[in-house]
Write an enzyme that holds these catalytic residues in place. Structure first.
Site, mmCIF file in Angstrom:
data_model
loop_
_atom_site.group_PDB
_atom_site.id
_atom_site.type_symbol
_atom_site.label_atom_id
_atom_site.label_comp_id
_atom_site.label_asym_id
_atom_site.label_seq_id
_atom_site.Cartn_x
_atom_site.Cartn_y
_atom_site.Cartn_z
ATOM 1 N N ASP A 142 30.849 0.318 -2.468
ATOM 2 C CA ASP A 142 30.578 0.870 -1.132
ATOM 3 C C ASP A 142 31.664 0.402 -0.164
ATOM 4 O OD1 ASP A 142 29.311 2.357 0.826
ATOM 5 O OD2 ASP A 142 27.794 0.843 1.271
ATOM 6 N N ARG A 154 0.818 -1.219 0.000
ATOM 7 C CA ARG A 154 0.000 0.000 0.000
ATOM 8 C C ARG A 154 0.849 1.266 0.000
ATOM 9 N NH1 ARG A 154 -3.276 -3.372 3.142
ATOM 10 N NH2 ARG A 154 -2.269 -2.707 5.084
#
Length: 391
Positions: free
Chosen positions: A281, A235
Protein backbone atom coordinates in the site's frame (compact mmCIF):
# COMPACT_ATOMS: atom_id res chain seq x y z
CA UNK A 1 19.21 -19.39 -26.47
CA UNK A 2 21.06 -17.89 -23.54
CA UNK A 3 23.82 -19.56 -21.55
CA UNK A 4 22.39 -21.42 -18.54
CA UNK A 5 23.31 -19.71 -15.27
CA UNK A 6 23.49 -21.15 -11.77
CA UNK A 7 22.40 -19.51 -8.51
CA UNK A 8 23.14 -21.25 -5.19
CA UNK A 9 21.74 -20.70 -1.73
CA UNK A 10 21.80 -22.26 1.71
CA UNK A 11 18.00 -22.33 1.48
CA UNK A 12 15.71 -22.02 -1.52
CA UNK A 13 12.12 -21.20 -0.60
CA UNK A 14 10.03 -22.29 -3.57
CA UNK A 15 7.97 -21.12 -1.37
CA UNK A 16 5.82 -24.22 -0.81
CA UNK A 17 8.98 -26.21 -0.02
CA UNK A 18 12.28 -25.28 1.61
CA UNK A 19 15.33 -26.84 -0.07
CA UNK A 20 18.63 -26.94 1.85
CA UNK A 21 21.99 -26.50 0.10
CA UNK A 22 20.13 -25.87 -3.13
CA UNK A 23 20.58 -24.45 -6.60
CA UNK A 24 18.49 -22.93 -9.38
CA UNK A 25 19.40 -22.88 -13.07
CA UNK A 26 18.23 -19.89 -15.14
CA UNK A 27 17.89 -20.04 -18.91
CA UNK A 28 16.02 -17.89 -21.46
CA UNK A 29 14.24 -15.97 -18.73
CA UNK A 30 12.84 -19.09 -17.12
CA UNK A 31 13.77 -21.48 -14.34
CA UNK A 32 15.38 -24.43 -16.10
CA UNK A 33 15.92 -26.56 -13.02
CA UNK A 34 15.88 -26.67 -9.22
CA UNK A 35 17.72 -29.12 -6.99
CA UNK A 36 19.86 -29.81 -3.97
CA UNK A 37 23.41 -30.98 -3.44
CA UNK A 38 25.83 -31.03 -6.35
CA UNK A 39 24.61 -28.75 -9.17
CA UNK A 40 24.67 -29.66 -12.86
CA UNK A 41 28.09 -29.71 -14.47
CA UNK A 42 29.13 -27.12 -17.07
CA UNK A 43 26.74 -24.44 -15.82
CA UNK A 44 28.19 -21.00 -15.16
CA UNK A 45 27.85 -19.66 -11.62
CA UNK A 46 25.86 -16.44 -11.60
CA UNK A 47 27.78 -13.44 -10.28
CA UNK A 48 25.66 -10.31 -10.09
CA UNK A 49 28.77 -8.13 -10.45
CA UNK A 50 28.86 -9.27 -14.07
CA UNK A 51 31.92 -11.52 -13.89
CA UNK A 52 31.54 -14.99 -15.42
CA UNK A 53 33.38 -17.68 -13.51
CA UNK A 54 33.53 -21.45 -13.92
CA UNK A 55 31.12 -23.34 -11.70
CA UNK A 56 32.06 -22.99 -8.03
CA UNK A 57 30.18 -22.83 -4.72
CA UNK A 58 30.62 -19.04 -4.71
CA UNK A 59 28.67 -16.78 -4.87
CA UNK A 60 26.20 -18.38 -2.51
CA UNK A 61 23.28 -16.66 -0.81
CA UNK A 62 21.64 -17.36 2.53
CA UNK A 63 18.09 -17.43 1.15
CA UNK A 64 16.72 -17.50 -2.39
CA UNK A 65 13.00 -16.99 -2.98
CA UNK A 66 10.65 -15.98 -5.79
CA UNK A 67 10.42 -12.34 -6.79
CA UNK A 68 7.91 -10.44 -4.67
CA UNK A 69 4.47 -9.74 -6.13
CA UNK A 70 2.81 -6.55 -4.86
CA UNK A 71 -0.88 -6.28 -5.80
CA UNK A 72 -1.53 -3.01 -3.92
CA UNK A 73 1.07 -0.29 -4.48
CA UNK A 74 0.49 3.42 -5.17
CA UNK A 75 4.09 4.47 -5.75
CA UNK A 76 7.64 4.78 -4.49
CA UNK A 77 10.98 6.40 -5.10
CA UNK A 78 9.28 9.80 -4.87
CA UNK A 79 6.78 9.06 -7.65
CA UNK A 80 3.14 7.95 -7.89
CA UNK A 81 1.68 5.52 -10.42
CA UNK A 82 -1.14 7.94 -11.09
CA UNK A 83 1.22 10.71 -12.24
CA UNK A 84 1.92 9.36 -15.71
CA UNK A 85 4.14 6.75 -17.37
CA UNK A 86 7.49 8.31 -16.46
CA UNK A 87 6.56 8.55 -12.80
CA UNK A 88 5.16 5.02 -12.92
CA UNK A 89 8.47 3.67 -14.23
CA UNK A 90 10.34 5.50 -11.45
CA UNK A 91 8.12 3.95 -8.80
CA UNK A 92 8.35 0.54 -10.41
CA UNK A 93 12.17 0.72 -10.54
CA UNK A 94 12.42 1.68 -6.86
CA UNK A 95 10.42 -1.36 -5.78
CA UNK A 96 12.20 -3.64 -8.26
CA UNK A 97 15.55 -2.90 -6.62
CA UNK A 98 14.03 -4.17 -3.37
CA UNK A 99 12.82 -7.42 -4.88
CA UNK A 100 9.32 -6.63 -6.17
CA UNK A 101 9.47 -8.14 -9.65
CA UNK A 102 5.73 -7.76 -10.33
CA UNK A 103 3.78 -4.71 -9.20
CA UNK A 104 0.14 -3.75 -9.69
CA UNK A 105 -0.22 0.02 -9.97
CA UNK A 106 -2.91 1.21 -7.57
CA UNK A 107 -4.82 4.43 -8.25
CA UNK A 108 -6.63 6.40 -5.55
CA UNK A 109 -10.01 8.08 -5.78
CA UNK A 110 -10.42 10.84 -8.34
CA UNK A 111 -13.22 11.65 -10.78
CA UNK A 112 -14.22 8.90 -13.18
CA UNK A 113 -12.88 10.98 -16.09
CA UNK A 114 -9.53 11.50 -14.36
CA UNK A 115 -9.25 7.80 -13.54
CA UNK A 116 -10.09 6.89 -17.13
CA UNK A 117 -7.25 9.13 -18.27
CA UNK A 118 -4.83 7.50 -15.84
CA UNK A 119 -5.89 4.05 -17.01
CA UNK A 120 -5.25 5.00 -20.63
CA UNK A 121 -1.84 6.43 -19.70
CA UNK A 122 -0.76 3.23 -17.90
CA UNK A 123 -2.11 0.83 -20.51
CA UNK A 124 1.10 0.69 -22.61
CA UNK A 125 3.18 -0.15 -19.51
CA UNK A 126 0.90 -3.06 -18.64
CA UNK A 127 0.86 -4.28 -22.22
CA UNK A 128 4.69 -4.10 -22.29
CA UNK A 129 4.95 -6.11 -19.06
CA UNK A 130 6.40 -3.26 -17.00
CA UNK A 131 3.35 -3.40 -14.71
CA UNK A 132 1.27 -6.40 -13.71
CA UNK A 133 -1.92 -4.41 -14.17
CA UNK A 134 -3.86 -1.56 -12.58
CA UNK A 135 -5.93 -1.55 -9.40
CA UNK A 136 -8.64 1.03 -8.73
CA UNK A 137 -8.99 1.78 -5.03
CA UNK A 138 -12.02 4.00 -5.33
CA UNK A 139 -14.15 5.92 -6.10
CA UNK A 140 -16.80 3.42 -4.92
CA UNK A 141 -15.88 3.52 -1.22
CA UNK A 142 -17.68 4.40 2.02
CA UNK A 143 -17.41 7.99 3.23
CA UNK A 144 -17.23 6.86 6.86
CA UNK A 145 -14.12 4.79 6.17
CA UNK A 146 -12.59 6.87 3.39
CA UNK A 147 -9.10 6.96 4.92
CA UNK A 148 -6.88 8.91 2.51
CA UNK A 149 -9.60 9.27 -0.15
CA UNK A 150 -11.46 12.59 -0.68
CA UNK A 151 -15.04 12.06 0.59
CA UNK A 152 -16.54 14.48 -1.92
CA UNK A 153 -15.41 12.28 -4.82
CA UNK A 154 -16.78 9.01 -3.44
CA UNK A 155 -19.83 7.74 -5.28
CA UNK A 156 -21.98 4.74 -6.15
CA UNK A 157 -20.77 2.47 -8.97
CA UNK A 158 -23.15 3.51 -11.73
CA UNK A 159 -23.21 1.07 -14.66
CA UNK A 160 -22.12 3.74 -17.13
CA UNK A 161 -19.08 4.62 -14.98
CA UNK A 162 -18.11 0.96 -14.70
CA UNK A 163 -18.23 0.67 -18.48
CA UNK A 164 -16.23 3.87 -18.95
CA UNK A 165 -13.39 2.57 -16.80
CA UNK A 166 -13.42 -0.90 -18.32
CA UNK A 167 -13.23 0.63 -21.79
CA UNK A 168 -10.39 2.96 -20.81
CA UNK A 169 -8.41 0.07 -19.31
CA UNK A 170 -8.92 -2.21 -22.33
CA UNK A 171 -8.06 -5.34 -20.38
CA UNK A 172 -5.34 -3.88 -18.13
CA UNK A 173 -7.55 -3.36 -15.07
CA UNK A 174 -6.91 -6.34 -12.78
CA UNK A 175 -8.57 -5.32 -9.50
CA UNK A 176 -11.13 -2.89 -8.09
CA UNK A 177 -11.70 -2.17 -4.40
CA UNK A 178 -15.24 -1.13 -3.48
CA UNK A 179 -17.68 -0.95 -0.58
CA UNK A 180 -20.41 -3.54 -1.21
CA UNK A 181 -23.07 -1.61 0.72
CA UNK A 182 -23.13 1.16 -1.89
CA UNK A 183 -26.11 1.22 -4.22
CA UNK A 184 -25.46 -0.87 -7.32
CA UNK A 185 -22.33 -2.49 -5.85
CA UNK A 186 -23.44 -6.10 -6.28
CA UNK A 187 -24.29 -5.53 -9.94
CA UNK A 188 -20.93 -3.81 -10.38
CA UNK A 189 -19.14 -6.78 -8.83
CA UNK A 190 -20.84 -9.16 -11.26
CA UNK A 191 -19.97 -6.96 -14.25
CA UNK A 192 -16.33 -6.52 -13.22
CA UNK A 193 -15.83 -10.22 -12.54
CA UNK A 194 -17.36 -11.03 -15.93
CA UNK A 195 -14.75 -8.71 -17.46
CA UNK A 196 -11.93 -10.62 -15.76
CA UNK A 197 -11.36 -8.08 -12.97
CA UNK A 198 -10.76 -9.19 -9.37
CA UNK A 199 -13.01 -7.38 -6.91
CA UNK A 200 -11.80 -6.52 -3.41
CA UNK A 201 -13.89 -5.43 -0.44
CA UNK A 202 -12.44 -2.47 1.43
CA UNK A 203 -13.01 1.02 2.81
CA UNK A 204 -16.41 -0.27 3.79
CA UNK A 205 -19.15 0.04 6.40
CA UNK A 206 -20.72 -3.22 5.22
CA UNK A 207 -22.39 -5.60 7.62
CA UNK A 208 -21.43 -9.26 7.82
CA UNK A 209 -24.38 -10.19 5.59
CA UNK A 210 -23.64 -7.48 3.02
CA UNK A 211 -20.06 -8.68 2.83
CA UNK A 212 -21.18 -12.27 2.39
CA UNK A 213 -23.39 -11.12 -0.48
CA UNK A 214 -20.39 -9.44 -2.12
CA UNK A 215 -18.39 -12.67 -1.93
CA UNK A 216 -21.29 -14.62 -3.40
CA UNK A 217 -21.38 -12.05 -6.22
CA UNK A 218 -17.71 -12.72 -6.96
CA UNK A 219 -15.48 -10.63 -4.64
CA UNK A 220 -12.29 -12.57 -3.83
CA UNK A 221 -9.93 -10.12 -2.06
CA UNK A 222 -10.00 -8.26 1.26
CA UNK A 223 -8.28 -4.90 0.89
CA UNK A 224 -5.97 -4.33 3.90
CA UNK A 225 -8.11 -6.34 6.33
CA UNK A 226 -9.28 -4.41 9.43
CA UNK A 227 -7.93 -1.07 8.19
CA UNK A 228 -10.52 1.47 6.99
CA UNK A 229 -13.50 -0.77 7.69
CA UNK A 230 -16.35 -1.24 10.16
CA UNK A 231 -14.74 -2.86 13.23
CA UNK A 232 -15.70 -6.23 14.63
CA UNK A 233 -18.55 -6.31 17.17
CA UNK A 234 -19.82 -9.43 18.90
CA UNK A 235 -23.38 -8.84 17.67
CA UNK A 236 -22.43 -7.49 14.22
CA UNK A 237 -19.19 -9.13 13.05
CA UNK A 238 -18.85 -6.75 10.10
CA UNK A 239 -16.77 -7.27 6.95
CA UNK A 240 -13.46 -8.50 8.35
CA UNK A 241 -14.86 -11.67 9.92
CA UNK A 242 -16.86 -12.48 6.77
CA UNK A 243 -13.78 -12.07 4.59
CA UNK A 244 -11.34 -13.85 6.87
CA UNK A 245 -13.49 -16.95 7.32
CA UNK A 246 -14.23 -17.54 3.62
CA UNK A 247 -11.76 -19.83 1.83
CA UNK A 248 -12.48 -18.06 -1.47
CA UNK A 249 -11.04 -14.75 -0.26
CA UNK A 250 -7.39 -13.66 -0.27
CA UNK A 251 -6.64 -11.39 2.70
CA UNK A 252 -4.29 -8.39 2.48
CA UNK A 253 -2.14 -7.13 5.35
CA UNK A 254 0.08 -4.04 5.47
CA UNK A 255 2.89 -5.25 7.74
CA UNK A 256 4.69 -1.96 8.31
CA UNK A 257 4.55 -1.75 12.11
CA UNK A 258 2.05 1.13 11.83
CA UNK A 259 -1.19 -0.19 10.36
CA UNK A 260 -1.50 -3.20 12.67
CA UNK A 261 -0.22 -4.51 16.00
CA UNK A 262 2.16 -7.48 15.64
CA UNK A 263 -0.38 -9.72 17.36
CA UNK A 264 -2.96 -8.89 14.68
CA UNK A 265 -0.43 -9.64 11.93
CA UNK A 266 0.33 -12.99 13.59
CA UNK A 267 -3.33 -13.85 14.09
CA UNK A 268 -4.30 -12.94 10.52
CA UNK A 269 -1.47 -15.05 9.12
CA UNK A 270 -2.54 -18.00 11.27
CA UNK A 271 -6.20 -17.74 10.29
CA UNK A 272 -5.79 -16.99 6.59
CA UNK A 273 -2.94 -19.47 6.03
CA UNK A 274 -2.23 -19.78 2.27
CA UNK A 275 -4.74 -17.00 1.52
CA UNK A 276 -2.70 -14.44 3.41
CA UNK A 277 -1.19 -11.70 1.20
CA UNK A 278 1.39 -9.08 2.14
CA UNK A 279 0.96 -5.76 0.32
CA UNK A 280 2.84 -2.51 0.59
CA UNK A 281 0.00 0.00 0.00
CA UNK A 282 3.03 2.20 -0.65
CA UNK A 283 2.75 5.84 -1.66
CA UNK A 284 5.36 8.03 -3.35
CA UNK A 285 7.49 8.42 -0.21
CA UNK A 286 8.25 4.70 -0.08
CA UNK A 287 11.98 4.16 -0.62
CA UNK A 288 12.38 7.92 -0.58
CA UNK A 289 12.80 10.69 1.99
CA UNK A 290 10.44 12.19 4.55
CA UNK A 291 8.69 15.34 3.38
CA UNK A 292 5.56 16.62 1.68
CA UNK A 293 3.83 14.59 -1.02
CA UNK A 294 0.53 14.26 -2.88
CA UNK A 295 -1.67 11.17 -2.84
CA UNK A 296 -4.21 11.71 -5.59
CA UNK A 297 -5.75 15.10 -4.79
CA UNK A 298 -4.67 15.20 -1.13
CA UNK A 299 -1.60 16.59 0.63
CA UNK A 300 0.42 14.13 2.70
CA UNK A 301 3.21 14.74 5.20
CA UNK A 302 5.70 11.97 5.90
CA UNK A 303 7.50 12.09 9.23
CA UNK A 304 9.77 9.28 10.47
CA UNK A 305 8.55 7.14 7.59
CA UNK A 306 4.85 7.44 8.51
CA UNK A 307 2.55 9.04 5.92
CA UNK A 308 -0.46 11.02 7.18
CA UNK A 309 -2.92 13.41 5.57
CA UNK A 310 -2.03 17.02 6.30
CA UNK A 311 -5.72 17.70 6.91
CA UNK A 312 -6.98 15.39 9.65
CA UNK A 313 -3.95 13.18 10.17
CA UNK A 314 -5.37 9.92 8.77
CA UNK A 315 -2.80 7.32 7.73
CA UNK A 316 -2.19 7.80 4.00
CA UNK A 317 -0.83 4.55 2.66
CA UNK A 318 2.64 3.49 3.75
CA UNK A 319 6.32 3.91 2.98
CA UNK A 320 6.70 0.15 2.87
CA UNK A 321 8.39 -2.19 0.40
CA UNK A 322 7.66 -5.90 0.36
CA UNK A 323 11.11 -6.92 1.55
CA UNK A 324 10.52 -4.89 4.71
CA UNK A 325 7.01 -6.33 4.98
CA UNK A 326 8.54 -9.82 5.07
CA UNK A 327 11.02 -8.78 7.77
CA UNK A 328 8.28 -7.09 9.81
CA UNK A 329 6.04 -10.15 9.58
CA UNK A 330 8.87 -12.44 10.67
CA UNK A 331 9.65 -10.10 13.58
CA UNK A 332 5.96 -10.35 14.57
CA UNK A 333 6.31 -14.13 14.85
CA UNK A 334 5.22 -15.31 11.40
CA UNK A 335 7.39 -18.16 10.06
CA UNK A 336 9.71 -17.04 7.26
CA UNK A 337 8.24 -19.58 4.85
CA UNK A 338 4.72 -18.20 5.32
CA UNK A 339 5.87 -14.58 5.07
CA UNK A 340 7.62 -15.33 1.77
CA UNK A 341 4.55 -17.23 0.53
CA UNK A 342 2.40 -14.18 1.39
CA UNK A 343 4.68 -11.94 -0.68
CA UNK A 344 5.00 -14.28 -3.67
CA UNK A 345 2.75 -17.27 -4.34
CA UNK A 346 -0.36 -15.96 -2.56
CA UNK A 347 -0.63 -12.61 -4.38
CA UNK A 348 0.11 -14.33 -7.69
CA UNK A 349 -2.69 -16.79 -6.98
CA UNK A 350 -5.01 -13.96 -5.97
CA UNK A 351 -4.54 -12.48 -9.45
CA UNK A 352 -4.72 -15.82 -11.23
CA UNK A 353 -1.10 -15.65 -12.43
CA UNK A 354 0.40 -19.11 -12.84
CA UNK A 355 3.78 -18.14 -14.33
CA UNK A 356 5.30 -16.39 -11.31
CA UNK A 357 5.35 -16.37 -7.52
CA UNK A 358 7.08 -19.77 -7.28
CA UNK A 359 10.47 -21.26 -8.11
CA UNK A 360 9.63 -24.11 -10.43
CA UNK A 361 10.95 -25.35 -13.76
CA UNK A 362 9.29 -23.52 -16.63
CA UNK A 363 8.17 -20.48 -14.63
CA UNK A 364 9.56 -16.96 -14.90
CA UNK A 365 13.06 -16.60 -13.44
CA UNK A 366 12.05 -13.78 -11.08
CA UNK A 367 14.17 -14.27 -7.97
CA UNK A 368 15.31 -12.47 -4.83
CA UNK A 369 18.42 -13.35 -2.81
CA UNK A 370 18.42 -12.43 0.88
CA UNK A 371 21.11 -12.51 3.53
CA UNK A 372 20.76 -13.91 7.05
CA UNK A 373 19.09 -10.66 8.16
CA UNK A 374 16.60 -10.94 5.25
CA UNK A 375 18.07 -7.91 3.52
CA UNK A 376 17.98 -7.96 -0.28
CA UNK A 377 21.34 -8.86 -1.83
CA UNK A 378 20.40 -9.60 -5.44
CA UNK A 379 17.34 -9.58 -7.71
CA UNK A 380 16.73 -11.27 -11.06
CA UNK A 381 13.95 -10.20 -13.41
CA UNK A 382 13.24 -12.84 -16.06
CA UNK A 383 16.72 -14.22 -15.37
CA UNK A 384 18.52 -10.88 -15.72
CA UNK A 385 20.28 -9.38 -12.68
CA UNK A 386 18.80 -6.04 -11.58
CA UNK A 387 21.37 -3.28 -11.19
CA UNK A 388 21.76 -1.73 -7.71
CA UNK A 389 19.49 -4.37 -6.14
CA UNK A 390 19.11 -3.80 -2.45
CA UNK A 391 20.28 -0.19 -2.72
Amino acid sequence: MTTPRLVRADRVLTPTTTLEDAWVVLEDGRVAGVGTGAPPANVMAENVTGDDTPHSPVPRYAVLCPGFVDIHDHGGGGASFGSGPEAALTARAAHLRRGTTTVVASLVTETVDDLAGQLRALRPLVEAGELGGVHLEGPWLAERWCGAHPPKLLTDPRPEDVETLLEAAAGTLVMVTLAPEREGALDAISRLVAAGVRVAVGHTDATYDQTRAAVEAGATVATHLYNAARPLHHREPGPSVALLEDDRVFVETIADGVHQHPAVVRDTARRAEDRWVLVSDAMAAALSADGSYRLGTLDVDVVDGVARLRDGGAIAGSTLSLDRAVRTAVAAGVPLEQAVHAATAAPAAAMGWTDRGRIEAGLRADLVALDDDLQVRAVWLAGVPVADAGA
